[in-house]
Write a protein that holds these residues in place. Structure first.
Motif, PDB file in Angstrom:
ATOM      1  N   GLN B 258      69.627  55.946 -18.800  1.00 49.69           N
ATOM      2  CA  GLN B 258      68.959  56.269 -19.794  1.00 49.69           C
ATOM      3  C   GLN B 258      66.831  56.030 -18.574  1.00 49.69           C
ATOM      4  N   LEU B 259      67.261  55.971 -18.133  1.00 48.40           N
ATOM      5  CA  LEU B 259      66.153  55.668 -16.904  1.00 48.40           C
ATOM      6  C   LEU B 259      65.341  56.855 -16.351  1.00 48.40           C
ATOM      7  N   LEU B 260      66.824  57.664 -16.057  1.00 46.94           N
ATOM      8  CA  LEU B 260      66.383  59.163 -16.378  1.00 46.94           C
ATOM      9  C   LEU B 260      65.563  60.053 -17.335  1.00 46.94           C
ATOM     10  N   LYS B 261      66.211  59.460 -18.395  1.00 45.04           N
ATOM     11  CA  LYS B 261      66.077  59.927 -19.574  1.00 45.04           C
ATOM     12  C   LYS B 261      64.508  59.845 -19.779  1.00 45.04           C
ATOM     13  N   THR B 262      64.284  58.599 -19.943  1.00 44.46           N
ATOM     14  CA  THR B 262      63.224  57.700 -20.353  1.00 44.46           C
ATOM     15  C   THR B 262      61.774  58.452 -19.412  1.00 44.46           C
ATOM     16  N   PHE B 263      61.964  59.165 -18.222  1.00 46.68           N
ATOM     17  CA  PHE B 263      61.350  59.989 -17.046  1.00 46.68           C
ATOM     18  C   PHE B 263      61.203  60.917 -17.953  1.00 46.68           C
ATOM     19  N   GLN B 264      62.406  61.805 -18.319  1.00 47.20           N
ATOM     20  CA  GLN B 264      62.025  63.332 -18.653  1.00 47.20           C
ATOM     21  C   GLN B 264      61.181  62.873 -19.947  1.00 47.20           C
ATOM     22  N   GLU B 278      58.112  53.605 -11.633  1.00 43.11           N
ATOM     23  CA  GLU B 278      58.464  53.352 -10.028  1.00 43.11           C
ATOM     24  C   GLU B 278      59.550  52.731 -11.267  1.00 43.11           C
ATOM     25  N   PHE B 279      60.769  52.282 -10.075  1.00 45.26           N
ATOM     26  CA  PHE B 279      61.824  51.466 -10.882  1.00 45.26           C
ATOM     27  C   PHE B 279      62.347  50.207 -10.130  1.00 45.26           C
ATOM     28  N   LEU B 280      63.299  49.520 -10.693  1.00 48.08           N
ATOM     29  CA  LEU B 280      63.569  47.809  -9.759  1.00 48.08           C
ATOM     30  C   LEU B 280      64.729  47.554 -10.887  1.00 48.08           C
ATOM     31  N   ASP B 281      65.572  46.624 -10.229  1.00 52.48           N
ATOM     32  CA  ASP B 281      66.895  46.907 -10.584  1.00 52.48           C
ATOM     33  C   ASP B 281      67.069  45.397 -10.814  1.00 52.48           C
ATOM     34  N   SER B 282      67.969  44.963 -11.831  1.00 51.09           N
ATOM     35  CA  SER B 282      68.437  43.224 -11.549  1.00 51.09           C
ATOM     36  C   SER B 282      68.645  42.467 -10.722  1.00 51.09           C
ATOM     37  N   GLU B 283      69.151  43.198  -9.493  1.00 52.33           N
ATOM     38  CA  GLU B 283      69.095  42.204  -8.215  1.00 52.33           C
ATOM     39  C   GLU B 283      67.292  41.842  -7.314  1.00 52.33           C
ATOM     40  N   CYS B 284      66.078  43.481  -7.943  1.00 51.73           N
ATOM     41  CA  CYS B 284      65.404  42.527  -7.522  1.00 51.73           C
ATOM     42  C   CYS B 284      64.142  41.385  -8.172  1.00 51.73           C
ATOM     43  N   MET B 285      65.252  41.586  -9.956  1.00 50.38           N
ATOM     44  CA  MET B 285      64.276  40.618 -10.569  1.00 50.38           C
ATOM     45  C   MET B 285      64.758  39.512 -10.275  1.00 50.38           C
ATOM     46  N   PRO B 302      69.621  45.545 -17.361  1.00 46.17           N
ATOM     47  CA  PRO B 302      70.340  45.749 -15.223  1.00 46.17           C
ATOM     48  C   PRO B 302      69.005  47.132 -15.116  1.00 46.17           C
ATOM     49  N   PHE B 303      67.748  48.081 -15.321  1.00 46.40           N
ATOM     50  CA  PHE B 303      66.839  48.237 -15.117  1.00 46.40           C
ATOM     51  C   PHE B 303      65.708  47.661 -15.742  1.00 46.40           C
ATOM     52  N   TYR B 304      64.880  48.102 -14.315  1.00 43.89           N
ATOM     53  CA  TYR B 304      63.017  47.952 -15.350  1.00 43.89           C
ATOM     54  C   TYR B 304      62.647  49.383 -14.372  1.00 43.89           C
ATOM     55  N   VAL B 305      61.288  49.170 -15.527  1.00 42.44           N
ATOM     56  CA  VAL B 305      60.264  50.965 -15.207  1.00 42.44           C
ATOM     57  C   VAL B 305      59.065  50.419 -15.007  1.00 42.44           C
ATOM     58  N   VAL B 306      58.582  50.040 -14.384  1.00 38.10           N
ATOM     59  CA  VAL B 306      56.943  50.012 -14.454  1.00 38.10           C
ATOM     60  C   VAL B 306      56.308  51.810 -15.104  1.00 38.10           C
ATOM     61  N   ILE B 307      55.823  51.979 -15.522  1.00 38.15           N
ATOM     62  CA  ILE B 307      54.944  53.169 -15.652  1.00 38.15           C
ATOM     63  C   ILE B 307      53.016  53.018 -16.056  1.00 38.15           C
ATOM     64  N   GLU B 308      52.773  54.048 -14.907  1.00 44.14           N
ATOM     65  CA  GLU B 308      50.950  53.618 -15.132  1.00 44.14           C
ATOM     66  C   GLU B 308      50.697  55.292 -15.566  1.00 44.14           C
ATOM     67  N   THR B 309      50.090  55.071 -16.720  1.00 44.35           N
ATOM     68  CA  THR B 309      48.743  56.315 -17.055  1.00 44.35           C
ATOM     69  C   THR B 309      47.172  55.954 -16.500  1.00 44.35           C
ATOM     70  N   SER B 310      46.648  57.560 -16.377  1.00 48.15           N
ATOM     71  CA  SER B 310      45.488  56.674 -15.563  1.00 48.15           C
ATOM     72  C   SER B 310      44.828  58.067 -16.489  1.00 48.15           C
ATOM     73  N   GLY B 311      44.036  58.303 -17.095  1.00 46.44           N
ATOM     74  CA  GLY B 311      43.282  58.730 -18.056  1.00 46.44           C
ATOM     75  C   GLY B 311      41.616  58.724 -18.011  1.00 46.44           C
ATOM     76  N   SER B 312      40.913  59.939 -18.542  1.00 48.26           N
ATOM     77  CA  SER B 312      39.388  59.626 -19.265  1.00 48.26           C
ATOM     78  C   SER B 312      39.047  59.612 -20.693  1.00 48.26           C
ATOM     79  N   ASP B 313      40.009  59.898 -20.916  1.00 50.36           N
ATOM     80  CA  ASP B 313      39.811  59.002 -22.641  1.00 50.36           C
ATOM     81  C   ASP B 313      40.709  58.100 -23.226  1.00 50.36           C
ATOM     82  N   PRO B 314      39.848  56.567 -23.140  1.00 54.63           N
ATOM     83  CA  PRO B 314      41.008  55.413 -23.830  1.00 54.63           C
ATOM     84  C   PRO B 314      42.116  55.476 -24.836  1.00 54.63           C
ATOM     85  N   THR B 315      41.309  56.079 -26.601  1.00 51.56           N
ATOM     86  CA  THR B 315      42.302  56.766 -27.429  1.00 51.56           C
ATOM     87  C   THR B 315      43.011  58.066 -27.215  1.00 51.56           C
ATOM     88  N   HIS B 316      42.606  58.719 -26.314  1.00 52.01           N
ATOM     89  CA  HIS B 316      44.154  59.458 -26.523  1.00 52.01           C
ATOM     90  C   HIS B 316      45.105  58.980 -25.233  1.00 52.01           C
TER      91      HIS B 316
END
Lengths: 489, 489
Positions: B258-264, B278-285, B302-316
């Motif tokens: 599911q983590l990979l599908k979320t990435f796609q 980025e990811f970490l597993d529950s053992e890291c937590m 069981p799994f955690y994901v950190v997703i970052e977005t960086s862009g030029s328009d806060p609304t978009h």
């Protein structure tokens, strides 16, 4: 630095642009050699002079070799056998891709055997999760693009010669092109590479990994070495997702300063969706009108800009573009413009930029310069050159990749004109060196620019390049007379 | 390929992880040598053992050298004089940046002289039009980031050690980090570099140009060569504009699939604004909770994901993120999540990923692996390792850069445990080689991994690396015992 450059040529030994290199003492091809090649490459060893003609002459018809043998390997093993044999026999080899190079690097100078990658055109693997493509070196760039677009990806590079150029040649020359601003150079996007060394040894660095820090990155040696260190037989390359939305605008500016201000505005307001910022001057437009009958899509201006956006959301992209255009018009940075969102109009606007090279070939004999400079200086060189040449030149035109600080400066003349050439060079190179620029941003050095390397590189660096060449190709059989200056040999 | 790897070690000559290299016959430092150094580096030649202690031990306290001299040059000319002298005297040198390396590459093995870049910390130039920064090698990454942020730019790389690591060390190890997914590797963003060679010669490739195809790209030799080919003294680097809007989300997934599908999904829907996955597993937590008292910001998964977005328009950006989260929740790809837009919460969420390394140091002795694999395989290695080790390990944890196919696999134990190590290695390397992965994605080989290079590189490639080393550093004085395997020496 400029001081080093001046030093290097201070003793009056400036290279003569017209000087052809002396033929090096390689063996001549014998009937026994041809018999060997026919055995390993049956039906793919070409000796008919008519068939060889187009392989002996570059695309610009500016340099001509006299090779009598063209080999068309299909596999890495074929290439390995060819080079092993040539190395043992001291036969020189000219590796050739789509023969679209602009510096005489892709054709033989004397009687070098031509090793063409034309039949090495298989796609090997494509991973639709990572976007990593591996393929043989002879795949035509446009074919790879079409293959990928069906799979929702694109190639990270695009250039005018896409219909002919081979990916192996692109990598061997570290081609830049129209998308570098967005997707970066091949030094980042080429993930792996297989090359055959001069002695026939196959070097397998064909990793399909985004990251790999196990030892020195050998593939970088071959990227941009113009076939002088090894023959690239396969590459793996990281491909971006196909954008869901592409827009192209064609704008006119009154001054180059406004064009640069428009670039700054556009970097800020279009941000991550900006995928190209290209320019041409009014002289280019005149040649497009005159020679290709392409009408100006907007009103006459001193400068024209092609801006492309690529993004994942058509609404957001449209809004960003609208806001940018609004601001650019309001602040009088641009004087006229037109926008395209549908494919045919996008292609038409792009052709105003992509077909300048073609228009130039109709204007006369063309002296071509591919210069990298701090972006704020790039048009000054065109203006200075125009003034310097006066009416000795037919046309002096400037276009190129503003986003990368890369100017294509072209000077035409009714026929080949040594006096004109002497007025252009070394003026253009000295001007460039005085700004710490590069005398070849993306075209490479090949045959034509090899002796000018010291304008952009200090002599220690050039000496080290010579050591690398000697280490990998001790007999110097690979693409001789190219890239490295004559004084190293 | 795997076949080559198996071949290489087939004769039972598998490298022993515990084997220290033998001391090579370099000269020992004499009082005369120290007197020379004091003359050229008055007050910057350190011989007090207490002051040398922290330079002799790596950050992980896993390897220790016994150097008696630490030199702190301020200029390229200082470095040149030092190396010229050391080369003539056959004295070995360990170049050292922030000493944050993870493979024992940044500290001496025996009595090598430590050459620290700590006092070479000047920013040389910054061009606010092109975003090109040039600086000395000893600038701390975080200081460069702060400098750039004031000027509306950012560094193209970011990593946990930013507060200590030097940009020269980053380049020397080809550091990856958290932004590679967006801005690419240092092989693309480093535009120029100055290095001092073993014999003291200064190689000036410090171009400030986005494109330069004049000859071989020598700077690439030094990127990722861990100080074994030259000492990097200055770099020029292409910096991206500071994004106007940054968002971070922390999500939980039930399975790695599911983590990979979320990435796609995220690559498609966030597109050009995605800047980290980025990811970490529950053992890291568990380790973050236990050792650093960092609470889980969402419910247990069981799994955690950190997703970052960086862009030029806060609304978009906000809309894209909202649409993506909506789809990810609706389709049950993620089970819980939290979003941050303000700085302090962004930092807090990022620390869940960035402080895993620190949490591990509190868990016991840590065996660290930094593996590159096809992305769909990366967690299988953690699962297999856990099963393989059973209760011999204290903790087996997986985290890392999903977007780059880069897994950080860590195994802890109450104390150093040779039996455990023997169970981990070569298992982990063989597993990686069987998937054509890299046994060092971004950490390099240094001292600890040097003998495992054949798991990821064919023997011809390693032999060629040896030739390059011999060409540039014939006496082998630069960072000996690192990067290249013992069997080459």
């Amino acid at each position: 630095s400029l001081q080093l450059m001046s030093c290097q040529y201070a003793n009056g030994a400036k290279p003569s642009p017209a000087a052809a290199p002396e033929r090096l003492p390689f063996s001549r091809v014998t009937p026994e050699d041809v018999a060997f090649f026919r055995k390993i490459l049956p039906g793919r060893t070409i000796t008919d002079p008519d068939l060889l003609e187009s392989n002996n002459v570059d695309w610009l018809k500016s340099v001509r070799g006299s090779s009598e043998v063209l080999l068309r390997p299909q596999t890495t093993e074929d290439v390995s056998q060819i080079l092993k044999y040539c190395n043992s026999r001291n036969l020189a080899v000219n590796p050739q891709g789509g023969n679209t190079g602009l510096v005489g690097g892709s054709v033989p100078v004397y009687d070098e055997i031509i090793l063409s990658t034309a039949l090495m055109n298989n796609i090997l693997t494509f991973d639709s999760i990572s976007g990593i493509l591996t393929c043989q070196a002879g795949c035509v760039l446009e074919n790879l693009s079409l293959y990928l677009e069906e799979r929702d990806y694109i190639m990270p590079l695009d250039l005018g010669a896409k219909g002919s150029c081979h990916i192996g040649g692109n990598v061997a020359t570290n081609a830049g092109g129209l998308r570098l601003l967005r997707y970066g150079s091949l030094r980042g996007t080429v993930l792996g590479l297989e090359a055959v060394l001069a002695d026939g040894q196959v070097l397998n660095c064909l990793a399909k990994l985004r990251k790999d820090n196990t030892g020195y990155d050998l593939k970088q040696l071959f990227i941009g070495s113009e076939g002088t260190l090894g023959v690239i037989t396969a590459v793996s390359i990281l491909c971006p997702r196909k954008p869901k939305s592409v827009n192209v605008v064609f704008l006119g500016c009154e001054t180059f300063e406004q064009l640069l201000k428009t670039f700054q505005l556009c970097k800020g307001m279009l941000g991550e969706i900006l995928s190209a910022y290209e320019f041409l001057d009014s002289e280019c437009m005149r040649l497009l009108n005159t020679h290709l009958k392409l009408p100006n899509p907007i009103s006459d201006c001193p400068f024209y800009v092609v801006i492309e956006t690529s993004g994942s959301d058509p609404t957001h992209d449209g809004e960003k573009l609208h806001n940018f255009l609004d601001e650019a018009m309001t602040s009088s940075l641009v004087t006229d413009g037109t926008v395209a969102t549908e494919d045919s109009k996008i292609k038409a606007l792009w052709s105003m930029r992509e077909r300048v090279t073609e228009a130039l070939t109709h204007d006369g004999f063309t002296y071509k310069y591919d210069i990298s400079l701090p972006v704020e200086r790039i048009y000054q060189l065109v203006t200075d050159m125009r003034e310097h040449l006066g009416d000795r030149a037919k046309s002096v035109v400037g276009y190129g990749h503003v986003g990368d600080g890369n100017l294509h400066l072209n000077v035409t003349s009714p026929t080949k004109d040594p006096a004109l050439l002497a007025a252009i060079e070394p003026f253009v190179y000295e001007w460039t060196a005085s700004c710490h620029g590069s005398i070849s941003a993306e075209h490479g050095l090949g045959l034509k620019k090899r002796n000018y390397i010291y304008y952009s590189k200090p002599s220690q660096a050039v000496a080290l390049m010579g050591n690398i060449k000697a280490m990998l190709d001790p007999k110097g059989i690979l693409n001789p007379y190219k890239t490295l200056p004559d004084d190293l040999k």
